[in-house]
Scaffold this motif. Structure first.
Motif, PDB file in Angstrom:
ATOM      1  N   ARG A  52       0.831  -1.208   0.000  1.00 49.45           N
ATOM      2  CA  ARG A  52       0.000   0.000   0.000  1.00 49.45           C
ATOM      3  C   ARG A  52       0.866   1.258   0.000  1.00 49.45           C
ATOM      4  N   THR A  53       1.919   1.237   0.819  1.00 51.94           N
ATOM      5  CA  THR A  53       2.814   2.402   0.889  1.00 51.94           C
ATOM      6  C   THR A  53       3.450   2.681  -0.462  1.00 51.94           C
ATOM      7  N   GLN A  54       3.917   1.613  -1.140  1.00 54.14           N
ATOM      8  CA  GLN A  54       4.526   1.787  -2.458  1.00 54.14           C
ATOM      9  C   GLN A  54       3.525   2.337  -3.458  1.00 54.14           C
ATOM     10  N   ALA A 235      -8.204   9.985  -1.054  1.00 52.37           N
ATOM     11  CA  ALA A 235      -6.948  10.371  -1.696  1.00 52.37           C
ATOM     12  C   ALA A 235      -5.750   9.666  -1.079  1.00 52.37           C
ATOM     13  N   ASP A 236      -5.842   9.374   0.221  1.00 54.48           N
ATOM     14  CA  ASP A 236      -4.709   8.736   0.899  1.00 54.48           C
ATOM     15  C   ASP A 236      -4.989   7.274   1.208  1.00 54.48           C
ATOM     16  N   GLN A 237      -5.903   6.663   0.465  1.00 51.24           N
ATOM     17  CA  GLN A 237      -6.286   5.278   0.732  1.00 51.24           C
ATOM     18  C   GLN A 237      -5.826   4.375  -0.399  1.00 51.24           C
ATOM     19  N   ALA A 238      -5.253   3.241  -0.014  1.00 49.37           N
ATOM     20  CA  ALA A 238      -4.878   2.206  -0.980  1.00 49.37           C
ATOM     21  C   ALA A 238      -5.435   0.883  -0.480  1.00 49.37           C
ATOM     22  N   ILE A 239      -5.945   0.086  -1.387  1.00 56.00           N
ATOM     23  CA  ILE A 239      -6.519  -1.206  -1.013  1.00 56.00           C
ATOM     24  C   ILE A 239      -5.789  -2.313  -1.753  1.00 56.00           C
ATOM     25  N   VAL A 240      -5.875  -3.515  -1.177  1.00 56.69           N
ATOM     26  CA  VAL A 240      -5.252  -4.697  -1.783  1.00 56.69           C
ATOM     27  C   VAL A 240      -6.345  -5.716  -2.051  1.00 56.69           C
ATOM     28  N   LEU A 241      -6.416  -6.158  -3.289  1.00 53.51           N
ATOM     29  CA  LEU A 241      -7.357  -7.202  -3.687  1.00 53.51           C
ATOM     30  C   LEU A 241      -6.568  -8.438  -4.092  1.00 53.51           C
ATOM     31  N   ALA A 253      -3.265  -7.334  -6.056  1.00 51.28           N
ATOM     32  CA  ALA A 253      -3.402  -6.087  -6.812  1.00 51.28           C
ATOM     33  C   ALA A 253      -3.654  -4.963  -5.819  1.00 51.28           C
ATOM     34  N   CYS A 254      -2.682  -4.026  -5.731  1.00 49.80           N
ATOM     35  CA  CYS A 254      -2.816  -2.886  -4.825  1.00 49.80           C
ATOM     36  C   CYS A 254      -3.205  -1.661  -5.656  1.00 49.80           C
ATOM     37  N   VAL A 255      -4.221  -0.961  -5.192  1.00 52.07           N
ATOM     38  CA  VAL A 255      -4.799   0.133  -5.973  1.00 52.07           C
ATOM     39  C   VAL A 255      -4.743   1.424  -5.165  1.00 52.07           C
ATOM     40  N   ALA A 256      -4.272   2.498  -5.816  1.00 52.20           N
ATOM     41  CA  ALA A 256      -4.226   3.820  -5.188  1.00 52.20           C
ATOM     42  C   ALA A 256      -4.820   4.834  -6.160  1.00 52.20           C
ATOM     43  N   PRO A 257      -5.516   5.887  -5.693  1.00 49.77           N
ATOM     44  CA  PRO A 257      -6.161   6.861  -6.592  1.00 49.77           C
ATOM     45  C   PRO A 257      -5.157   7.851  -7.168  1.00 49.77           C
ATOM     46  N   LEU A 258      -5.468   8.297  -8.386  1.00 50.13           N
ATOM     47  CA  LEU A 258      -4.683   9.307  -9.098  1.00 50.13           C
ATOM     48  C   LEU A 258      -5.619  10.398  -9.606  1.00 50.13           C
ATOM     49  N   LYS A 259      -5.053  11.558  -9.848  1.00 47.38           N
ATOM     50  CA  LYS A 259      -5.793  12.630 -10.526  1.00 47.38           C
ATOM     51  C   LYS A 259      -7.142  12.880  -9.866  1.00 47.38           C
ATOM     52  N   GLY A 260      -7.086  13.009  -8.525  1.00 42.82           N
ATOM     53  CA  GLY A 260      -8.313  13.282  -7.791  1.00 42.82           C
ATOM     54  C   GLY A 260      -9.303  12.132  -7.802  1.00 42.82           C
ATOM     55  N   GLY A 261      -8.815  10.931  -7.988  1.00 42.54           N
ATOM     56  CA  GLY A 261      -9.690   9.758  -7.997  1.00 42.54           C
ATOM     57  C   GLY A 261     -10.209   9.400  -9.369  1.00 42.54           C
ATOM     58  N   GLN A 262      -9.877  10.195 -10.417  1.00 44.20           N
ATOM     59  CA  GLN A 262     -10.352   9.875 -11.759  1.00 44.20           C
ATOM     60  C   GLN A 262      -9.569   8.725 -12.387  1.00 44.20           C
ATOM     61  N   TRP A 263      -8.296   8.587 -11.976  1.00 44.24           N
ATOM     62  CA  TRP A 263      -7.482   7.468 -12.432  1.00 44.24           C
ATOM     63  C   TRP A 263      -7.133   6.599 -11.213  1.00 44.24           C
ATOM     64  N   LEU A 264      -6.786   5.364 -11.490  1.00 38.99           N
ATOM     65  CA  LEU A 264      -6.378   4.423 -10.446  1.00 38.99           C
ATOM     66  C   LEU A 264      -5.064   3.765 -10.854  1.00 38.99           C
ATOM     67  N   LEU A 265      -4.075   3.845  -9.954  1.00 39.17           N
ATOM     68  CA  LEU A 265      -2.804   3.172 -10.170  1.00 39.17           C
ATOM     69  C   LEU A 265      -2.901   1.756  -9.589  1.00 39.17           C
ATOM     70  N   ILE A 266      -2.583   0.752 -10.397  1.00 42.26           N
ATOM     71  CA  ILE A 266      -2.650  -0.651  -9.968  1.00 42.26           C
ATOM     72  C   ILE A 266      -1.241  -1.233  -9.966  1.00 42.26           C
ATOM     73  N   LEU A 267      -0.825  -1.727  -8.797  1.00 40.99           N
ATOM     74  CA  LEU A 267       0.430  -2.456  -8.697  1.00 40.99           C
ATOM     75  C   LEU A 267       0.073  -3.944  -8.518  1.00 40.99           C
TER      76      LEU A 267
END
Length: 559
Positions: A52-54, A235-241, A253-267
């Protein structure tokens, strides 16, 4: 034949070995399981927190990159009036300056009037006179100070996205300064994000459309995209599925919001790769515990084997000592029987001597051939023979009893054994003015040593006679069957046993006889012999009214 009973020492040793192994291993297994479970939870939580931190950190980096592009474009828009930006040569110069300052990140610049027409342009010539009046992003961008579009193909037929800044002309009409970002370089920045050997990074929008190259994104677990499109993230929340990807491999799959929540970064990372140290720790822990258990069992078996050998030697010594005690006790009993046997033999010997003297007198007479004389001689000889057989029977019984003890267990008929012992002590009973009564019934054979049973009976009968201190003493021996056991009762009408002594009569060296009259080993030996036969030796006594000893021996198993 049925199996012989196991040595009590072996039974005790095997039980001790099993208990020792259980006591030694159980705490180890419990502690290992608890530590294993706790370590699993802690490490898994640490890995997921790190993931999540990453994700949040890289999301912040990408957001900062987009904000920097927007800030740079905003500076260009507010530095000069709209009329200056409408000069194509000026835009071309600014595009060159921007790429020199920040690297070749911008592919073109364009000024768009309030109607959506591109009035000035710096970039590939084929997109000079493009109109964006009908483009979905234009309607959104003209209402925002800064806007970043989604990735699309557009007229370029290649992925790209725009950053726009709103500015006002002298008539307060909204214009847009638009810059196209090099998608390849932006995508390369995202793909540089790596976790372990299998980690990948992707960006999607809220509709599930990929904003970066989707080459490897097809391996995402199918449930991830569905869950993310419908889920709102702070904005400061990341979840792991978690789930299996299209290749059937368990993945995170760890997901964090981008661009005010309009995009999602998936690791995305394979679960085995992410938790590899945990799995290695599991293998090491299981191997260590297994080796520890093997070592514990080996040491216990070695020590137990040594103890078993020592206990076996101790039990063998105990058996030899007990056999010696039985032999010495038997010798003492023979000594007590000697006086009675001597008296028993004395009577037939006297009769034999009297008849021998009578024959001698008849032989000295003159009427030797007289039929009456011959008849007297024959009668005397017959009497001598009869008394001789009686003496032989008495000595035979005594010698049979005095033979070396044979402790080997075998089927034994109890009735003949009791009769033999009774014949040995009957003279002693009569000398003391007592009566000995036998009440014997048919019983099944028991598996025992005949000489040991003789020893038990003789000790009990001697004790019964010693307990009688009055005239009209009586001893009764009974034999009967009861619930698969042969039961022998030795009853006397003597003085009985005091209640305080009744609980101790089977203890070694405990005796109520005067000093020098008893060793206190007789009943202890009897009790040990009967218990070794899986039997019971009980006593019932009432002071002044006599005592009954009861022996219960299980019948011999069928062949």
């Amino acid at each position: 034949m049925a199996d012989a009973p196991r040595n009590p020492g072996q039974e005790a040793e095997h039980t001790l070995r099993r208990v020792t192994v259980a006591v030694a291993i159980t705490p180890l297994l419990l502690v290992s399981a608890i530590l294993f479970y706790a370590y699993d939870i802690i490490y898994r939580g640490t890995v997921l927190d790190h993931l999540r931190t990453q994700a949040l950190r890289h999301a912040q980096i990408i957001d900062r990159f987009l904000e920097e592009r927007a800030a740079t474009l905003r500076l260009e828009a507010h530095s000069v009036p709209v009329s200056r930006l409408a000069d194509t040569r000026y835009l071309e110069a600014r595009l060159t300056a921007l790429n020199d300052a920040f690297g070749p990140m911008y592919t073109d610049l364009g000024l768009i009037d309030p109607q959506g027409r591109q009035v000035a342009y710096a970039g590939p010539p084929q997109f000079h006179r493009t109109s964006y009046a009908d483009a979905p992003w234009f309607a959104l961008a003209k209402d925002q100070e800064t806007f970043v579009s989604d990735v699309a193909l557009g007229a370029r037929r290649s992925p790209h996205f725009f950053v726009t800044v709103r500015l006002w002309d002298a008539e307060k009409r909204p214009w847009l300064l638009r810059a196209a970002i090099d998608f390849g370089k932006f995508n390369a920045r995202v793909r540089e994000i790596r976790l372990g050997r299998t980690g990948k990074a992707f960006i999607i929008n809220r509709r599930g459309a990929f904003q970066t190259d989707a080459g490897d994104a097809s391996s995402l677990p199918p449930n991830v995209l569905t869950a993310l499109v419908l889920r709102d993230l702070a904005a400061d929340q990341a979840i792991v599925l978690e789930g299996d990807n299209t290749q059937g491999i368990a993945s995170l799959a760890c997901v964090a919001p981008l661009k005010g929540g309009q995009w999602l970064l998936i690791l995305q990372q394979e679960r085995f790769d992410a938790l590899r140290p945990l799995y290695l720790a599991r293998i090491a822990a299981v191997s260590t515990v297994t080796l520890g258990i093997i070592a514990i069992i080996t040491v216990i078996h070695l020590v137990a084997g040594r103890m078993e050998r020592r206990l076996g030697a101790a039990y063998a010594l105990q058996e030899r000592l007990q056999q010696q005690i039985v032999e010495k006790s038997k010798l003492a009993a023979i000594g007590e029987l000697a006086a009675g046997v001597a008296h028993e033999i004395n009577n037939p010997v006297a009769i034999m001597m009297e008849n021998a003297g009578w024959i001698a007198d008849l032989l000295e007479g003159d009427d030797l051939h007289n039929p009456e004389t011959l008849k007297e001689i024959r009668n005397s000889v017959q009497e001598i023979t009869t008394q001789g057989r009686r003496c032989r029977e008495i000595t035979h019984n005594l010698l049979s009893f005095a033979r070396k003890t044979n402790t080997a267990a075998q089927p034994v008929e109890l009735a003949p054994l009791i009769q033999e012992i009774a014949s040995l002590i009957r003279a002693r009973v009569y000398q003391r003015g007592m009566t000995l009564t036998l009440d014997l019934h048919d019983t099944p054979p028991v598996r025992a040593s005949a000489t040991e049973i003789q020893q038990v009976l003789l000790n009990l009968l001697n004790n019964a006679m010693d307990a009688i201190d009055h005239d009209h003493g009586a001893v009764v021996v009974r034999l009967f069957s009861q619930e698969g056991h042969a039961v022998i009762e030795v009853e006397d009408n003597g003085q009985g046993i005091a209640p305080e002594h009744r609980q101790r009569i089977f203890e070694p060296f405990f005796t109520t006889k005067p000093v020098g009259k008893g060793t206190g080993l007789g009943l202890a030996i009897c009790y040990g012999i009967v218990r070794n036969l899986d039997g019971d030796l009980e006593v019932e006594s009432e002071p002044g009214r006599g005592t009954t000893f009861r022996i219960r021996i299980p019948k011999a198993p069928q062949a």
